[in-house]
Each structure stands twice: as structure tokens, then as C-alpha cells.
Design an enzyme around this catalytic site. Structure first.
Site, mmCIF file in Angstrom:
data_model
loop_
_atom_site.group_PDB
_atom_site.id
_atom_site.type_symbol
_atom_site.label_atom_id
_atom_site.label_comp_id
_atom_site.label_asym_id
_atom_site.label_seq_id
_atom_site.Cartn_x
_atom_site.Cartn_y
_atom_site.Cartn_z
ATOM 1 N NE ARG A 102 -33.773 8.780 -15.249
ATOM 2 C CZ ARG A 102 -33.266 9.195 -16.396
ATOM 3 N NH1 ARG A 102 -32.232 8.570 -16.924
ATOM 4 N NH2 ARG A 102 -33.780 10.238 -17.011
ATOM 5 C CB THR A 161 -17.679 -0.912 -6.525
ATOM 6 O OG1 THR A 161 -18.100 -1.182 -7.851
ATOM 7 C CG2 THR A 161 -16.579 0.147 -6.594
ATOM 8 C CG ASP A 162 -18.304 -5.065 -10.115
ATOM 9 O OD1 ASP A 162 -18.657 -3.875 -9.959
ATOM 10 O OD2 ASP A 162 -18.961 -5.880 -10.796
ATOM 11 C CD GLU A 163 -19.143 0.828 -11.234
ATOM 12 O OE1 GLU A 163 -18.682 1.844 -11.774
ATOM 13 O OE2 GLU A 163 -20.323 0.710 -10.876
ATOM 14 C CB SER A 176 -10.094 6.405 -10.146
ATOM 15 O OG SER A 176 -10.764 7.634 -10.047
ATOM 16 C CE LYS A 179 -16.117 2.287 -2.819
ATOM 17 N NZ LYS A 179 -16.617 2.494 -1.427
ATOM 18 C CE1 TYR A 232 -18.553 4.623 -6.279
ATOM 19 C CE2 TYR A 232 -18.811 3.291 -8.257
ATOM 20 C CZ TYR A 232 -18.911 3.436 -6.881
ATOM 21 O OH TYR A 232 -19.360 2.383 -6.119
HETATM 22 N N1 NAD Z 1 -24.878 0.401 -5.403
HETATM 23 C C1 NAD Z 1 -24.130 -0.586 -5.876
HETATM 24 O O1 NAD Z 1 -24.541 -1.288 -6.811
HETATM 25 C C2 NAD Z 1 -22.795 -0.892 -5.255
HETATM 26 C C3 NAD Z 1 -22.107 -2.042 -5.678
HETATM 27 C C4 NAD Z 1 -20.905 -2.362 -5.054
HETATM 28 C C5 NAD Z 1 -20.394 -1.558 -4.057
HETATM 29 N N2 NAD Z 1 -21.074 -0.432 -3.684
HETATM 30 C C6 NAD Z 1 -20.499 0.374 -2.594
HETATM 31 O O2 NAD Z 1 -21.396 0.268 -1.498
HETATM 32 C C7 NAD Z 1 -21.355 1.460 -0.724
HETATM 33 C C8 NAD Z 1 -22.763 2.007 -0.547
HETATM 34 O O3 NAD Z 1 -23.325 2.224 -1.850
HETATM 35 P P1 NAD Z 1 -24.837 2.714 -2.008
HETATM 36 O O4 NAD Z 1 -25.287 2.296 -3.344
HETATM 37 O O5 NAD Z 1 -25.597 2.333 -0.795
HETATM 38 O O6 NAD Z 1 -24.588 4.274 -2.022
HETATM 39 P P2 NAD Z 1 -25.584 5.477 -1.654
HETATM 40 O O7 NAD Z 1 -25.118 6.636 -2.470
HETATM 41 O O8 NAD Z 1 -27.004 5.042 -1.751
HETATM 42 O O9 NAD Z 1 -25.290 5.756 -0.109
HETATM 43 C C9 NAD Z 1 -24.120 6.381 0.342
HETATM 44 C C10 NAD Z 1 -24.405 6.951 1.720
HETATM 45 O O10 NAD Z 1 -23.186 7.565 2.195
HETATM 46 C C11 NAD Z 1 -23.510 8.819 2.756
HETATM 47 N N3 NAD Z 1 -22.334 9.692 2.662
HETATM 48 C C12 NAD Z 1 -21.800 10.256 1.544
HETATM 49 N N4 NAD Z 1 -20.728 11.007 1.866
HETATM 50 C C13 NAD Z 1 -20.568 10.907 3.214
HETATM 51 C C14 NAD Z 1 -19.625 11.428 4.140
HETATM 52 N N5 NAD Z 1 -18.623 12.235 3.739
HETATM 53 N N6 NAD Z 1 -19.757 11.120 5.446
HETATM 54 C C15 NAD Z 1 -20.770 10.306 5.867
HETATM 55 N N7 NAD Z 1 -21.695 9.795 5.040
HETATM 56 C C16 NAD Z 1 -21.590 10.072 3.726
HETATM 57 C C17 NAD Z 1 -24.687 9.342 1.943
HETATM 58 O O11 NAD Z 1 -25.432 10.327 2.645
HETATM 59 C C18 NAD Z 1 -25.480 8.041 1.720
HETATM 60 O O12 NAD Z 1 -26.392 7.817 2.768
HETATM 61 C C19 NAD Z 1 -20.413 2.416 -1.460
HETATM 62 O O13 NAD Z 1 -19.165 2.358 -0.836
HETATM 63 C C20 NAD Z 1 -20.352 1.860 -2.869
HETATM 64 O O14 NAD Z 1 -19.125 2.158 -3.469
HETATM 65 C C21 NAD Z 1 -22.254 -0.082 -4.257
#
Ligand code: NAD
Length: 330
Positions: free
Chosen positions: A189, A119-121, A148, A150, A146
Site C-alpha cells: 500500500r 502466523t505468529d499472530e 483467533s 488462525k 483473524y
Molecule cells: N501475509 C503474511 O504476512 C502471513 C504471515 C504468516 C502467515 N500467513 C498465512 O499464510 C497464508 C497465506 O497468506 P497470504 O498473505 O498469502 O493471504 P492472501 O489473502 O493473499 O491469500 C489467501 C488466498 O486464499 C484464498 N481463499 C480464501 N478463502 C478461501 C476458501 N474458502 N477456499 C479456497 N481459497 C480461499 C484467497 O482467494 C487467496 O487467494 C494464510 O494462512 C495466512 O494466515 C500470512
């Protein structure tokens, strides 16, 4: 090609599996997902050439044999919600750090190509008028448990490339929106509250700026990096979608036929990052990627339609999410 997708029952991972199965007839996908509150097998319903294994990436006995029998690992699994990380950081440390460590050890032992999703965070935040956006060499400066954890996971990947020569790439993407996003997150939401006749709530004055990208554009960029990216390299993914939270709420209200001022303000959360903005020049110029959704209003309208027509997917989560926010005064 046999692809292992960790976290593939979550928002971005499920969209990745869907677009991969639709566009790559040679691909078979195994999803490894713990199915936490954030994951749903329903997000993968009806897909051919896809199997789901329920399990924890932090458990070596689970991850290792799966990695061994695949050609590529795309690592989405994470605890991903900032608010939750402030209430209880421990699953963030466990999954994002220890889990990524186990993924890395497995790909190291079996010589499997890895793409790590981040993530960009990790870069912290920018001032509203900062002329500089985030780029690949911006110093890490995370704000929350979160971001940190990542950031730590990215550094582990870089170290495993340098120390052990694993074949990995990293991407840091801006805020995603689109179908199958959990209703605890900002855009779903607001949309689902409006469907339920509840006034949207906005943190503080809503001045915080996020750089929105449609999830399909994120995932097309991930495939571009997997196919053309340089091993060991980090690529930033963004689609020039900067909008303040206030603008987004007002666009959702208007998109759903309501007065654009029809919302309430709630207390801001601690450490709430002010602005994120991505410079994706490297990805565009070196690898030739371009986003498809260049008009945020169009992508938002499609997302509103999806939540309207897929109530069966989000309804079971909604009451618990709102009860949790209410207990926190949000
Ligand atoms: N949502 C965003 O805007 C965004 C932006 C940039 C990067 N990301 C990154 O993209 C990735 C996915 O994000 P998302 O929004 O789809 O998240 P999400 O929370 O919707 O999905 C995460 C998935 O990981 C699974 N999970 C959690 N812990 C686990 C474990 N220990 N073992 C196996 N599975 C596990 C969960 O059950 C879920 O299905 C993350 O790494 C996040 O940091 C998200």
C-alpha cells in the site's frame, strides 16, 4: 509428486507455487482457490505443470476428491487481513476454521501428508522491550478475529494429529513481504501510494514492530519442514527482521527517492498488536534452514522494483482498496 496448494492464488501461496515449479521438475501443482478479492489467477500466469481449480475449501464435495488424488497438501487458504476481520469476522470463521476442518477430514480419510501454514499472530504481542521472543511453546493469546481463527485452525491440526494420527506439520511465520502481495497490505500500500503520488499513512506513532521476512524465505522454510520436519511438530519461521512501522515507511520513502519524513499519521486501529518477534532456533538448528534475504533493505528494494514494473498486476485492485480505507478514515 502431485501437490495440492490451497490458497495458491494468494500472495504467499502463489510465490510458493512459482518457486516450487521453478526448482522441482518432478512436481505438478493443483491450486484450489476460491478467488476471493485476495486471490488472482494472474499471479499464476505462465506457469507450467500448474492447474487452477476455483472452489471453496469449506465445501467437502470440492476438497475431498482433490485431496484424494494428491501426495501432499500445503494449506495456505485463509482470510488473512486483520482490518477486514474487525469489520466482518464471519468469513474468517468460515474459511479459517470450517475450511481447515474440511481439509483435515479429507487428509484423514485419504491418508495424505499435510503442511498447515499459520502466523505468529496466534501468540498475541510482546512488549517493545521484552527480552523473550515467540517460540514454539509460547502460549496462544490471539487478539483479533483473524489471529483467533488462525489459532483455532492450528489447534484443530494438532488435535487431528493426536486423535486420528494424520501426518501433518505446522509453521507459524512472521510478516511476509515481496511480489504479488495485495495492495491492501502495509508495504504494497505504501509503495503503490507513492507511485501514485499519494503521501503514505501510518497507524498511530508507528511504534508497532513487525518481524519481516521475504516471502521466498518463508517458502524455502516450508519446503524444509515438509522434507525434514517431525510429524505433529510446530516450527516458527522468522529471519530476525524486526522493524517498527515508522522505520519501514521511512525506508520505503528513501528507497523511492523521497524525503523520509514525507508521510501522515492516522488513528490507530483497535487491538493493534505492539510487537511480534520470532525465535526460529528450532527450524535453524534441527532442520538446518537459513534465510537468503538477510538484509531487509535489499529485499525491500527488489519489492519496490517489482511493484514499479508490474503495475498491470496491482492497478485493478488499487482504487477499490483506497475507497474502502477512505470510508474507514484510513
Ligand atoms: N501475509 C503474511 O504476512 C502471513 C504471515 C504468516 C502467515 N500467513 C498465512 O499464510 C497464508 C497465506 O497468506 P497470504 O498473505 O498469502 O493471504 P492472501 O489473502 O493473499 O491469500 C489467501 C488466498 O486464499 C484464498 N481463499 C480464501 N478463502 C478461501 C476458501 N474458502 N477456499 C479456497 N481459497 C480461499 C484467497 O482467494 C487467496 O487467494 C494464510 O494462512 C495466512 O494466515 C500470512
Amino acid at each position: 509428486m502431485k501437490i495440492l496448494v490451497t490458497g495458491g492464488a494468494g500472495f504467499i501461496g502463489a510465490n510458493f507455487v512459482r518457486s516450487t515449479i521453478a526448482s522441482r521438475p518432478d512436481a505438478t501443482v493443483t491450486v484450489l482457490d476460491k478467488l476471493t478479492y485476495a486471490g488472482s489467477s494472474e499471479s499464476l500466469a505462465g506457469l507450467d505443470r500448474t492447474s487452477l481449480v476455483q472452489g471453496d475449501i469449506a465445501d467437502r464435495d470440492t476438497i475431498e476428491p482433490l485431496v484424494a488424488e494428491h501426495d501432499l497438501v500445503v494449506h495456505f487458504a485463509a482470510e488473512s487481513h486483520n482490518d477486514n476481520s474487525l469489520n466482518d469476522p464471519s468469513p474468517f470463521v468460515q474459511t479459517n476454521l470450517v475450511g481447515t476442518f474440511q481439509v483435515l477430514e479429507s487428509v484423514r480419510r485419504h491418508g495424505v501428508r499435510l503442511h498447515h501454514i499459520s502466523t505468529d499472530e496466534v501468540y498475541g504481542d510482546l512488549e517493545l522491550d521484552d527480552p523473550e521472543k515467540f517460540h514454539e511453546t509460547t502460549a496462544y493469546n490471539p487478539s483479533s478475529p483473524y489471529s483467533s481463527t488462525k489459532a483455532g485452525s492450528d489447534l484443530l491440526v494438532r488435535a487431528w494429529v493426536r486423535s486420528f494420527g494424520i501426518e501433518a506439520t505446522i509453521s507459524n511465520c512472521s510478516n511476509n513481504y515481496g511480489p504479488y502481495q495485495h495492495v491492501e497490505k502495509f508495504i504494497p500500500r505504501q509503495i503503490t501510494n507513492l507511485i501514485d503520488g499519494v503521501r503514505p499513512r501510518l497507524y498511530g506513532a508507528g511504534a508497532n514492530v513487525r518481524d519481516w521476512i521475504h516471502v521466498d524465505d518463508h517458502n524455502s522454510a516450508v519446503w524444509t519442514i515438509i522434507e525434514k520436519g517431525r510429524i505433529g511438530e510446530t516450527y516458527l519461521i522468522g529471519a530476525n527482521g524486526e522493524k517498527s512501522n515508522k522505520e519501514v515507511v521511512e525506508m520505503i520513502l528513501e528507497g523511492m527517492g523521497r524525503d523520509k519524513d514525507d508521510y501522515d499519521h492516522v488513528a490507530d486501529r483497535p487491538g493493534h498488536d505492539l510487537r511480534y518477534a520470532i525465535d526460529s532456533t528450532r527450524l535453524r538448528e534441527e532442520l538446518g534452514w537459513t534465510p537468503r534475504y538477510t538484509n531487509f533493505a535489499d529485499g525491500l528494494a527488489a519489492t519496490i522494483d517489482w511493484y514499479r514494473t508490474n503495475e498491470g498486476w496491482w492497478r485493478p485492485q488499487k482504487a477499490a482498496v483506497e475507497a474502502k480505507y477512505a470510508a474507514q478514515g484510513q
